[in-house]
Design a protein around this motif. Structure first.
Motif, PDB file in Angstrom:
ATOM      1  N   VAL A 252     -18.077 -32.527  85.627  1.00 24.83           N
ATOM      2  CA  VAL A 252     -19.488 -32.198  85.870  1.00 24.83           C
ATOM      3  C   VAL A 252     -20.070 -33.244  86.789  1.00 24.83           C
ATOM      4  CG1 VAL A 252     -21.599 -31.423  84.749  1.00 24.83           C
ATOM      5  CG2 VAL A 252     -19.567 -31.878  83.395  1.00 24.83           C
ATOM      6  N   GLY A 422     -25.617 -45.969  95.652  1.00 20.64           N
ATOM      7  CA  GLY A 422     -25.227 -46.709  96.858  1.00 20.64           C
ATOM      8  C   GLY A 422     -23.827 -47.266  96.750  1.00 20.64           C
ATOM      9  N   GLY A 423     -23.130 -47.266  97.888  1.00 17.78           N
ATOM     10  CA  GLY A 423     -21.765 -47.775  97.941  1.00 17.78           C
ATOM     11  C   GLY A 423     -21.741 -49.293  98.011  1.00 17.78           C
TER      12      GLY A 423
HETATM   13  P1  NAP Z   1     -24.193 -39.767  91.985  1.00 18.51           P
HETATM   14  O1  NAP Z   1     -23.764 -39.855  93.398  1.00 18.51           O
HETATM   15  O2  NAP Z   1     -25.592 -40.113  91.641  1.00 18.51           O
HETATM   16  O3  NAP Z   1     -23.886 -38.262  91.508  1.00 18.51           O
HETATM   17  C1  NAP Z   1     -24.263 -37.827  90.236  1.00 18.51           C
HETATM   18  C2  NAP Z   1     -23.998 -36.339  90.117  1.00 18.51           C
HETATM   19  O4  NAP Z   1     -24.293 -35.964  88.787  1.00 18.51           O
HETATM   20  C3  NAP Z   1     -24.856 -35.466  91.019  1.00 18.51           C
HETATM   21  O5  NAP Z   1     -24.059 -34.406  91.502  1.00 18.51           O
HETATM   22  C4  NAP Z   1     -25.921 -34.937  90.053  1.00 18.51           C
HETATM   23  O6  NAP Z   1     -26.384 -33.655  90.381  1.00 18.51           O
HETATM   24  C5  NAP Z   1     -25.105 -34.804  88.799  1.00 18.51           C
HETATM   25  N1  NAP Z   1     -25.906 -34.769  87.591  1.00 18.51           N
HETATM   26  C6  NAP Z   1     -26.797 -35.699  87.146  1.00 18.51           C
HETATM   27  N2  NAP Z   1     -27.293 -35.312  85.956  1.00 18.51           N
HETATM   28  C7  NAP Z   1     -26.698 -34.142  85.657  1.00 18.51           C
HETATM   29  C8  NAP Z   1     -26.781 -33.247  84.560  1.00 18.51           C
HETATM   30  N3  NAP Z   1     -27.576 -33.509  83.505  1.00 18.51           N
HETATM   31  N4  NAP Z   1     -26.053 -32.122  84.582  1.00 18.51           N
HETATM   32  C9  NAP Z   1     -25.234 -31.855  85.623  1.00 18.51           C
HETATM   33  N5  NAP Z   1     -25.097 -32.647  86.687  1.00 18.51           N
HETATM   34  C10 NAP Z   1     -25.827 -33.780  86.701  1.00 18.51           C
HETATM   35  O7  NAP Z   1     -23.306 -40.681  91.023  1.00 18.51           O
HETATM   36  P2  NAP Z   1     -21.815 -41.241  91.136  1.00 18.51           P
HETATM   37  O8  NAP Z   1     -20.859 -40.232  91.575  1.00 18.51           O
HETATM   38  O9  NAP Z   1     -21.612 -41.892  89.813  1.00 18.51           O
HETATM   39  O10 NAP Z   1     -21.909 -42.367  92.268  1.00 18.51           O
HETATM   40  C11 NAP Z   1     -22.817 -43.470  92.168  1.00 18.51           C
HETATM   41  C12 NAP Z   1     -22.929 -44.157  93.526  1.00 18.51           C
HETATM   42  O11 NAP Z   1     -21.683 -44.785  93.846  1.00 18.51           O
HETATM   43  C13 NAP Z   1     -23.215 -43.189  94.659  1.00 18.51           C
HETATM   44  O12 NAP Z   1     -24.123 -43.775  95.560  1.00 18.51           O
HETATM   45  C14 NAP Z   1     -21.862 -43.010  95.301  1.00 18.51           C
HETATM   46  O13 NAP Z   1     -21.914 -42.616  96.665  1.00 18.51           O
HETATM   47  C15 NAP Z   1     -21.265 -44.395  95.135  1.00 18.51           C
HETATM   48  N6  NAP Z   1     -19.796 -44.317  95.204  1.00 18.51           N
HETATM   49  C16 NAP Z   1     -19.239 -44.395  96.433  1.00 18.51           C
HETATM   50  C17 NAP Z   1     -17.884 -44.260  96.562  1.00 18.51           C
HETATM   51  C18 NAP Z   1     -17.265 -44.292  97.932  1.00 18.51           C
HETATM   52  O14 NAP Z   1     -17.954 -44.595  98.884  1.00 18.51           O
HETATM   53  N7  NAP Z   1     -16.013 -43.985  98.066  1.00 18.51           N
HETATM   54  C19 NAP Z   1     -17.064 -44.056  95.447  1.00 18.51           C
HETATM   55  C20 NAP Z   1     -17.672 -43.984  94.194  1.00 18.51           C
HETATM   56  C21 NAP Z   1     -19.044 -44.107  94.090  1.00 18.51           C
HETATM   57  P3  NAP Z   1     -27.859 -33.378  90.954  1.00 18.51           P
HETATM   58  O15 NAP Z   1     -27.762 -33.788  92.399  1.00 18.51           O
HETATM   59  O16 NAP Z   1     -28.023 -31.937  90.731  1.00 18.51           O
HETATM   60  O17 NAP Z   1     -28.790 -34.250  90.155  1.00 18.51           O
END
Ligand code: NAP
Length: 511
Positions: A252, A422-423
């Motif tokens: 999810v 953020g990355g």
């Molecule tokens: P994220 O980018 O904030 O994504 C969270 C996801 O969860 C979104 O799709 C959001 O959907 C969904 N979501 C939130 N609440 C939900 C709910 N109650 N039910 C269903 N879906 C829900 O978080 P993340 O993947 O943990 O990453 C965190 C940060 O780390 C990001 O900035 C990411 O780019 C970065 N990161 C970067 C890299 C890389 O550059 N390779 C790798 C890992 C992480 P909605 O949009 O619909 O709210």
């Protein structure tokens, strides 16, 4: 031949600061810096000097005629940034504030992930402070060691620059000390002129649907820390699946963490076997228990949280089919016809989870009430800050601060400060802002006086026996790399805390 920036760009803008012609954008201070997926080199202005490639900590910059395989499309991606943005200003990093501070200031930094280490580097560059860096684990690196996906080794190269900072004569590493458990924030504030907290956001968000606590439902953090080798996270989040062969995981959330988990579950054993994934995870994943992954997005594909660079990477995973089912398209549930498959199912929210083994994941999907059979449900919906009892947090859990200043002498940086967004590179500007706040307090004489001796505090911590210094941490690093060299991997991680401590102790501490 101009250079181009590719998918593994960390956006920390070290390339921007060395570019003699300012042709890399968005630069710090420009719109889009901190939110754009990668930085871009203007092919019309690049003078082919290669300074950016030398400075890049993650080896993401190449001359366009040397781009190979999936990277080839980045020549066009860099160039099109400039056709799409005709108002790009000349890029120059803002000149940092470098005040004259009183001698002998002592600073503590809590956390050795990117947020903490960019803070250390900024403090080293702008002050003469002595810096003591604490980490809860015996190994430095935080997210870089155990959170970055094992198949992204180029991203982990950034650790090299941080290791150099840890070896600086004004820096002392104190591993195995957890703030809140072994030492309080008040203790640190007493013994140091300033304390920077960079401990991240480590509390997985909850879905809030019935059945969320069923066996087989796990937060992405459990998968990441298990595969990333964090000590104490030994139990496999992947259930025993027998020999079914097409077992399914539902993930999810559509952020980059969801994509990291999707790749981890579907990588070919030979590709996984070349990574630094913990042996405990390799043993399970090599058998490829999961062949079919469904990633659920609430909105349509234009609202997906992943970066395009990471989405493109998924398309280059060998043997993996990527299927996208838009929010308004019907979903046909079928076993994967290929080796492995990831299906993005947009317009899908979970309403309920049934079962305790094989799961049934009930979806609200354009009103059609689809239900998915799954063996594993991974929630990858972001993280919240773990609140500190000693600090003020908003009802949402966010830490209260002003430009990183929690109060004079106490600062926050990274995900603890901004929330889990953020990355890696975003932490550089974030750290600079918090260090700016500290420097202003120091020049205004607003730092509270020290009430205790740093040496007394460190001696007390050492008595606990689990403290690891830099020599110990380097002994662990050497042993892991040597073990890795023997089997053609970057390192073989030690995942037992006792073994980490024993390896660290084999190196006698410096007197
Ligand atoms: P994220 O980018 O904030 O994504 C969270 C996801 O969860 C979104 O799709 C959001 O959907 C969904 N979501 C939130 N609440 C939900 C709910 N109650 N039910 C269903 N879906 C829900 O978080 P993340 O993947 O943990 O990453 C965190 C940060 O780390 C990001 O900035 C990411 O780019 C970065 N990161 C970067 C890299 C890389 O550059 N390779 C790798 C890992 C992480 P909605 O949009 O619909 O709210």
């Amino acid at each position: 031949m101009p250079f181009a920036i590719t998918a593994s760009c960390c956006s920390d803008a070290q390339c921007v600061s060395v570019c003699p012609v300012g042709c890399i954008h968005p630069a710090p201070g420009e719109p889009g810096f901190g939110t754009s997926e990668i930085l871009h080199i203007d092919p019309a202005a690049c003078i082919d000097c290669g300074a950016c490639a030398d400075a890049c900590p993650v080896n993401a910059i190449f001359p366009v005629d040397k781009l190979a395989g999936p990277d080839r499309e980045y020549a066009e991606i860099n160039a099109s940034y400039y056709t799409d943005h005709d108002d790009v200003p000349p890029g120059r990093a803002p000149y940092p504030f470098v005040p004259r501070l009183r001698a002998g200031l002592r600073v503590a930094v809590v956390g050795t992930g990117p947020a903490g280490m960019y803070t250390v580097r900024d403090l080293l560059g702008r002050t003469e402070c002595e810096i003591t860096v604490f980490d809860a684990l015996p190994t430095p690196g935080g997210l870089l060691r155990s959170g970055v996906a094992p198949d992204h080794p180029e991203t982990k190269r950034i650790q090299h620059g941080f290791d150099l900072a840890l070896r600086h004569p004004r820096v002392r590493f104190v591993g195995g000390v957890e703030v809140g458990r072994d030492v309080s924030i008040a203790d640190l504030e007493g013994a140091f002129d300033a304390v920077f907290l960079a401990s991240g956001a480590r509390r997985p968000r909850r879905l809030g649907v019935p059945g969320e606590d069923s066996p087989g439902v796990v937060p992405a953090l459990d998968v990441v820390t298990w595969a990333g080798g964090v000590p104490g996270r030994d139990s496999s989040p992947i259930p025993e699946l027998g020999s079914a062969g097409t077992a399914r995981a539902v993930i999810v959330g559509t952020g980059n963490v969801a994509l990291d988990v999707a790749r981890l579950l579907t990588l070919r054993p030979e590709d996984l076997g070349r990574t630094d994934a913990a042996d405990r995870a390799l043993d399970v994943l090599r058998a490829r228990p999961i062949r079919d992954v469904v990633v659920l997005g609430r909105g349509d594909s234009s609202r997906a949280a992943y970066t395009q660079a990471e989405f493109r990477t998924l398309h280059h995973v060998p043997g993996l089919e990527v299927r996208v089912v838009e929010a308004d398209a019907p979903f046909v549930d079928s076993p994967p016809p290929t080796e492995t498959r990831v299906t993005f199912l947009f317009g899908s929210s979970i309403s309920r989870v049934d079962g305790d083994g094989p799961l049934t994941v009930h979806l609200d999907r354009a009103g059609d009430g689809t239900a998915l059979a799954a063996d594993l449900l991974v929630t990858s919906i972001g993280h919240d800050v773990e609140p500190f009892d000693e600090l003020h947090h908003d009802p949402s859990g966010a830490l209260r601060h002003d430009a990183g200043r929690v109060r004079p002498g106490l600062y926050a940086t990274g995900w603890l400060k901004r929330g889990a967004t953020g990355g890696i590179g975003a932490n550089r500007a974030c750290a600079q802002e918090s260090v700016d706040s500290f420097l202003r307090d120091a020049t205004d004489d607003a730092l509270p006086p020290r009430a205790a001796e740093r040496a007394d505090l460190l001696a007390r911590l050492k008595k606990s026996g689990a403290v690891v210094d830099l020599r110990g941490a380097r002994a662990i690093d050497r042993r892991e790399r040597l073990d890795g060299e023997r089997v053609g991997r970057p390192r073989v991680k030690i995942t037992s805390l006792d073994e980490l401590l024993a390896t660290a102790r084999r190196r006698a501490p410096r007197r």
